[in-house]
Design a protein around this motif. Sequence first.
Motif, PDB file in Angstrom:
ATOM      1  N   GLY A  33       0.782  -1.231   0.000  1.00 33.78           N
ATOM      2  CA  GLY A  33       0.000   0.000   0.000  1.00 33.78           C
ATOM      3  C   GLY A  33       0.814   1.281   0.000  1.00 33.78           C
ATOM      4  N   GLY A  34       2.127   1.176  -0.192  1.00 40.70           N
ATOM      5  CA  GLY A  34       2.965   2.375  -0.227  1.00 40.70           C
ATOM      6  C   GLY A  34       2.492   3.408  -1.234  1.00 40.70           C
ATOM      7  N   PRO A  35       2.160   2.978  -2.461  1.00 44.37           N
ATOM      8  CA  PRO A  35       1.671   3.959  -3.440  1.00 44.37           C
ATOM      9  C   PRO A  35       0.375   4.649  -2.996  1.00 44.37           C
ATOM     10  N   LEU A  36      -0.501   3.910  -2.315  1.00 43.37           N
ATOM     11  CA  LEU A  36      -1.757   4.514  -1.839  1.00 43.37           C
ATOM     12  C   LEU A  36      -1.492   5.575  -0.780  1.00 43.37           C
ATOM     13  N   LEU A  37      -0.608   5.259   0.163  1.00 45.01           N
ATOM     14  CA  LEU A  37      -0.281   6.232   1.199  1.00 45.01           C
ATOM     15  C   LEU A  37       0.443   7.422   0.599  1.00 45.01           C
ATOM     16  N   ALA A  38       1.376   7.179  -0.297  1.00 43.39           N
ATOM     17  CA  ALA A  38       2.094   8.279  -0.950  1.00 43.39           C
ATOM     18  C   ALA A  38       1.111   9.209  -1.649  1.00 43.39           C
ATOM     19  N   SER A  39       0.142   8.630  -2.333  1.00 41.42           N
ATOM     20  CA  SER A  39      -0.863   9.436  -3.020  1.00 41.42           C
ATOM     21  C   SER A  39      -1.687  10.252  -2.022  1.00 41.42           C
ATOM     22  N   ALA A  40      -2.084   9.627  -0.911  1.00 47.14           N
ATOM     23  CA  ALA A  40      -2.859  10.335   0.115  1.00 47.14           C
ATOM     24  C   ALA A  40      -2.058  11.489   0.707  1.00 47.14           C
ATOM     25  N   LEU A  41      -0.727  11.344   0.748  1.00 48.58           N
ATOM     26  CA  LEU A  41       0.150  12.397   1.268  1.00 48.58           C
ATOM     27  C   LEU A  41       0.600  13.367   0.175  1.00 48.58           C
ATOM     28  N   GLU A  42       0.123  13.123  -1.034  1.00 52.59           N
ATOM     29  CA  GLU A  42       0.467  13.951  -2.202  1.00 52.59           C
ATOM     30  C   GLU A  42       1.976  13.973  -2.441  1.00 52.59           C
ATOM     31  N   LEU A  43       2.556  12.756  -2.397  1.00 55.92           N
ATOM     32  CA  LEU A  43       3.981  12.575  -2.628  1.00 55.92           C
ATOM     33  C   LEU A  43       4.192  11.558  -3.737  1.00 55.92           C
ATOM     34  N   PRO A  44       5.282  11.669  -4.479  1.00 57.22           N
ATOM     35  CA  PRO A  44       5.638  10.580  -5.380  1.00 57.22           C
ATOM     36  C   PRO A  44       5.969   9.328  -4.549  1.00 57.22           C
ATOM     37  N   PHE A  45       5.611   8.160  -5.060  1.00 55.92           N
ATOM     38  CA  PHE A  45       5.873   6.929  -4.328  1.00 55.92           C
ATOM     39  C   PHE A  45       7.361   6.767  -4.029  1.00 55.92           C
ATOM     40  N   ARG A  46       8.207   7.147  -4.945  1.00 50.78           N
ATOM     41  CA  ARG A  46       9.664   7.011  -4.746  1.00 50.78           C
ATOM     42  C   ARG A  46      10.122   7.798  -3.508  1.00 50.78           C
TER      43      ARG A  46
END
Length: 89
Positions: A33-46
Motif C-alpha cells: 500500500g505504499g503507493p496509496l499512502l504516498a498518493s494520500a500524502l500527495e507525494l511521489p511513491f519514490r
Amino acid sequence: MNRPDSSDEWLEIRNELADRVREVRRELYGEHGGPLLASALELPFRVWSDYERGSVMPADVMLRFLELTGADPHWLLTGEGPRYNTPPP
C-alpha cells in the motif's frame, strides 16, 4: 529520551522510526500500500519509499502522516505506548 551522542545512535533512531512508519503503513494500507499512502500524502511513491528506508522525513510530511493515520508521535519516536492517538481510519 536522552539526546544521542553519536552519528551511529542517530542512524539507529532514524531506522527505528522508519520501521515504525512502515509498520503503520502496512497495518492501514497493506503490504503493497505504499503507493496509496504516498498518493494520500500527495507525494511521489519514490519519495515515500525513501522515507520508509530511513531518509529524513520533513516536518510537514510527518505532520500530514500523523493526521492521516492517527499515529501517536511518542510511539513513532520511541516504540512505547499506544500506536495510535485515535482509532485508525
